[in-house]
Design an enzyme around this catalytic site. Sequence first.
Site, PDB file in Angstrom:
ATOM      1  N   ALA A  16     -13.713  -4.381  16.540  1.00 27.10           N
ATOM      2  CA  ALA A  16     -13.526  -4.928  15.189  1.00 27.10           C
ATOM      3  C   ALA A  16     -12.239  -5.732  15.085  1.00 27.10           C
ATOM      4  CB  ALA A  16     -13.507  -3.788  14.179  1.00 27.10           C
ATOM      5  N   ARG A  22     -16.293 -17.714  10.854  1.00 29.80           N
ATOM      6  CA  ARG A  22     -17.399 -18.356  10.144  1.00 29.80           C
ATOM      7  C   ARG A  22     -17.715 -17.736   8.781  1.00 29.80           C
ATOM      8  NH1 ARG A  22     -22.392 -18.511  13.662  1.00 29.80           N
ATOM      9  NH2 ARG A  22     -21.447 -16.781  14.780  1.00 29.80           N
ATOM     10  N   LYS A  29     -13.839  -9.732   8.823  1.00 32.08           N
ATOM     11  CA  LYS A  29     -15.307  -9.754   8.783  1.00 32.08           C
ATOM     12  C   LYS A  29     -15.930  -8.375   8.567  1.00 32.08           C
ATOM     13  CE  LYS A  29     -17.755 -10.718  12.589  1.00 32.08           C
ATOM     14  NZ  LYS A  29     -18.568 -11.513  13.542  1.00 32.08           N
ATOM     15  N   THR A  91     -14.619  -9.413  24.763  1.00 34.09           N
ATOM     16  CA  THR A  91     -15.135  -8.081  24.447  1.00 34.09           C
ATOM     17  C   THR A  91     -14.739  -7.030  25.500  1.00 34.09           C
ATOM     18  OG1 THR A  91     -17.232  -8.926  25.320  1.00 34.09           O
ATOM     19  CG2 THR A  91     -17.062  -8.704  22.952  1.00 34.09           C
ATOM     20  N   GLY A 150     -26.366 -13.256  23.727  1.00 42.38           N
ATOM     21  CA  GLY A 150     -26.471 -13.117  25.182  1.00 42.38           C
ATOM     22  C   GLY A 150     -27.911 -12.811  25.569  1.00 42.38           C
ATOM     23  N   ASN A 179     -29.036  -9.359  23.996  1.00 39.52           N
ATOM     24  CA  ASN A 179     -28.066  -8.261  24.011  1.00 39.52           C
ATOM     25  C   ASN A 179     -27.654  -7.957  22.573  1.00 39.52           C
ATOM     26  OD1 ASN A 179     -25.824  -6.616  24.326  1.00 39.52           O
ATOM     27  ND2 ASN A 179     -24.504  -8.263  25.093  1.00 39.52           N
ATOM     28  N   ARG A 342     -17.629   4.359 -20.793  1.00 35.33           N
ATOM     29  CA  ARG A 342     -16.550   4.128 -19.827  1.00 35.33           C
ATOM     30  C   ARG A 342     -16.133   5.439 -19.166  1.00 35.33           C
ATOM     31  NH1 ARG A 342     -12.485   1.132 -23.412  1.00 35.33           N
ATOM     32  NH2 ARG A 342     -11.194   1.365 -21.555  1.00 35.33           N
ATOM     33  N   ASN A 395      -7.127   5.063 -31.200  1.00 34.81           N
ATOM     34  CA  ASN A 395      -6.509   5.956 -30.214  1.00 34.81           C
ATOM     35  C   ASN A 395      -5.208   5.402 -29.651  1.00 34.81           C
ATOM     36  OD1 ASN A 395      -8.018   3.895 -29.011  1.00 34.81           O
ATOM     37  ND2 ASN A 395      -8.275   5.062 -27.129  1.00 34.81           N
TER      38      ASN A 395
HETATM   39  C1  UD1 Z   1     -21.360 -10.659  21.969  1.00 37.29           C
HETATM   40  C2  UD1 Z   1     -21.947 -10.545  23.362  1.00 37.29           C
HETATM   41  C3  UD1 Z   1     -23.377 -11.107  23.344  1.00 37.29           C
HETATM   42  C4  UD1 Z   1     -24.174 -10.346  22.315  1.00 37.29           C
HETATM   43  C5  UD1 Z   1     -23.521 -10.375  20.960  1.00 37.29           C
HETATM   44  C6  UD1 Z   1     -24.226  -9.459  20.013  1.00 37.29           C
HETATM   45  C7  UD1 Z   1     -20.081 -10.766  24.911  1.00 37.29           C
HETATM   46  C8  UD1 Z   1     -19.354 -11.655  25.801  1.00 37.29           C
HETATM   47  N1  UD1 Z   1     -21.128 -11.294  24.276  1.00 37.29           N
HETATM   48  O1  UD1 Z   1     -21.296 -12.027  21.668  1.00 37.29           O
HETATM   49  O2  UD1 Z   1     -23.963 -10.970  24.611  1.00 37.29           O
HETATM   50  O3  UD1 Z   1     -25.489 -10.915  22.240  1.00 37.29           O
HETATM   51  O4  UD1 Z   1     -22.155  -9.913  21.054  1.00 37.29           O
HETATM   52  O5  UD1 Z   1     -23.679  -9.583  18.719  1.00 37.29           O
HETATM   53  O6  UD1 Z   1     -19.733  -9.612  24.785  1.00 37.29           O
HETATM   54  N2  UD1 Z   1     -14.130  -8.636  19.592  1.00 37.29           N
HETATM   55  C9  UD1 Z   1     -12.915  -8.039  19.699  1.00 37.29           C
HETATM   56  N3  UD1 Z   1     -11.989  -8.587  20.517  1.00 37.29           N
HETATM   57  C10 UD1 Z   1     -12.241  -9.688  21.267  1.00 37.29           C
HETATM   58  C11 UD1 Z   1     -13.496 -10.309  21.145  1.00 37.29           C
HETATM   59  C12 UD1 Z   1     -14.431  -9.758  20.312  1.00 37.29           C
HETATM   60  O7  UD1 Z   1     -12.658  -7.029  19.065  1.00 37.29           O
HETATM   61  O8  UD1 Z   1     -11.343 -10.111  22.018  1.00 37.29           O
HETATM   62  C13 UD1 Z   1     -15.120  -8.044  18.701  1.00 37.29           C
HETATM   63  C14 UD1 Z   1     -15.493  -8.920  17.520  1.00 37.29           C
HETATM   64  O9  UD1 Z   1     -14.663  -8.644  16.418  1.00 37.29           O
HETATM   65  C15 UD1 Z   1     -16.936  -8.526  17.257  1.00 37.29           C
HETATM   66  C16 UD1 Z   1     -17.454  -8.092  18.623  1.00 37.29           C
HETATM   67  O10 UD1 Z   1     -16.321  -7.850  19.423  1.00 37.29           O
HETATM   68  O11 UD1 Z   1     -17.037  -7.416  16.383  1.00 37.29           O
HETATM   69  C17 UD1 Z   1     -18.336  -9.152  19.275  1.00 37.29           C
HETATM   70  O12 UD1 Z   1     -17.565 -10.302  19.474  1.00 37.29           O
HETATM   71  P1  UD1 Z   1     -18.118 -11.743  19.232  1.00 37.29           P
HETATM   72  O13 UD1 Z   1     -17.078 -12.732  19.534  1.00 37.29           O
HETATM   73  O14 UD1 Z   1     -18.780 -11.805  17.887  1.00 37.29           O
HETATM   74  O15 UD1 Z   1     -19.198 -11.811  20.406  1.00 37.29           O
HETATM   75  P2  UD1 Z   1     -20.497 -12.669  20.412  1.00 37.29           P
HETATM   76  O16 UD1 Z   1     -20.166 -14.057  20.773  1.00 37.29           O
HETATM   77  O17 UD1 Z   1     -21.259 -12.426  19.174  1.00 37.29           O
HETATM   78 CA    CA Z   2     -21.023 -11.455  16.937  1.00 29.99          CA
END
Ligand code: UD1
Ligand code: CA
Length: 478
Positions: A16, A22, A29, A91, A150, A179, A342, A395
């Site tokens: 998170a 976006r 988010k 991630t 993914g 994924n 209320r 009141n």
């Molecule tokens: C990721 C997956 C993708 C999958 C998708 C599902 C990878 C590389 N890709 O892509 O295969 O289909 O999720 O939703 O894992 N986050 C961090 N720190 C970071 C990067 C991300 O905490 O350095 C968190 C984000 O806040 C988010 C989650 O990891 O909650 C996923 O990151 P995001 O950048 O949205 O990955 P996707 O491109 O959606």
């Molecule tokens: Ca995502």
Amino acid sequence: MKNQSTPTELSAIILAAGKGTRMKSPLPKVLHPVAGVPAIKKVIDAVKWAGASEIRIVVGYGEALVRKVVEPLSVPSTAITCYPQTNQWGTADAVKSADPATLKGEVLILCGDTPLIEVSDIEKILREFRASKADLAVVSAVVKKPGNLGRIVRHHGDLRAIVEAADASADTLKITEINTGVYIAKAETLAEYLPKIQNHNAKGEFYLTDIISICLEAGEKVTAIRARASVGFGVNTQAELAQATRLLFARKRTALMDEGVLMIDPKTIYIEEEVEVGPGTVLYPSVYLRGRTKIGAYCVLEPGCYLAHAKVSDGVHVKAYSYFENCSIGAKAQIGPFARLRPETEIGAEAHIGNFVEMKKAKFGARSKAGHLTYIGDATVGEDVNIGCGTITCNYAVDRKKYRTVIGDRVFVGSDTQFVAPVEIGADAVIASGSTITENVPAKALAVARGRQVNKENWQPSKPEAAAPSGSNVKEVE
Ligand code: UD1
Ligand code: CA
């Protein structure tokens, strides 16, 4: 044999740290409300109810705010701790920030922005993972529009790798099995292979997805577990947030209708997750029920009613466009239309509150009535009291303090009365219409506090000069 740990130990890492660019919103988010609940709380609850003893949340953007929401969700059976990720290097780096080497047993990895996941989804994932005897599993789903997600690459049906959309060939992009971003692994598998992930890809990030092919090459047992498409539904834009909200409200309505709640035009009715509604209760269109609202059986809520944290007993009739916050209503009371109750208002059984009545911090006794255009604030009203039209408790005093009005049982309050608090009216007293009550009234007394009527016989206002008859065309002549 690598797995020495007890299979029952379950923990989760929730990612998170992302800003959610976006969303075009200053709120992190994962804190955006989905059907009234922060997105990440939905994920936390699902994991908690599945029996995780520990949840580690990877925080970054808006860390202080995210902590404020998630840390209070910690309970004795599930500890919730935040782990800061200094740079958002992907991630895999995010998971590393949660110090997975110190975990034991099974570790779930999830994203904080997938609020549609439910405890039943996680239970299914756990069952299939345990049955598979795998060391690592990715949770996949088949979707109509795989977009930027993914892709799950298989060879003769066997899982081979996850390929990110940005790195995929045109053929790979056609794959509709994606994924979901949910994984489950044995803790030691995670600890061993996470450090082997590199950032040689289109984005230069450490992709957690690479752990699949790395583990496969090392001869570990890796599998993909199929889940519902909603498990991977990530909220990345306001439109997706609205879509997720719609879906959660629909789930809640279906669950309540299955329990015998009647809904006229369900799509227009919004009920948050924790709300309870008893069987036989009828909800008209555009009813909105929030928070910890609890409604009994055989109630009727007419169109446009908004209830937040309200406790409504059985057989209550709430007429159209009433607004309740943090209040309680006794059985068979009738409220509204256009009533506003209320916080800290308690309405007794079979009481009757009519139109344009506002109450605040008021205890209003059983069978008492306030039928029209009334304000009762900081007051205790006994049983079988009649409050006439236009009655006001004054009141709030010039010293900016609030004072209480106490009205005994069976008091009859004539219309257009003001009670200047603090003031107490004894049981069975009668207040004459139009009174401004500034002093206590003893039980059974009649209080009259208004200017005496004076009739001046044969009295006429002085007549103006006779005007020109209307419609005549007389012009002034100099
Ligand atoms: C990721 C997956 C993708 C999958 C998708 C599902 C990878 C590389 N890709 O892509 O295969 O289909 O999720 O939703 O894992 N986050 C961090 N720190 C970071 C990067 C991300 O905490 O350095 C968190 C984000 O806040 C988010 C989650 O990891 O909650 C996923 O990151 P995001 O950048 O949205 O990955 P996707 O491109 O959606
Ligand atoms: Ca995502």
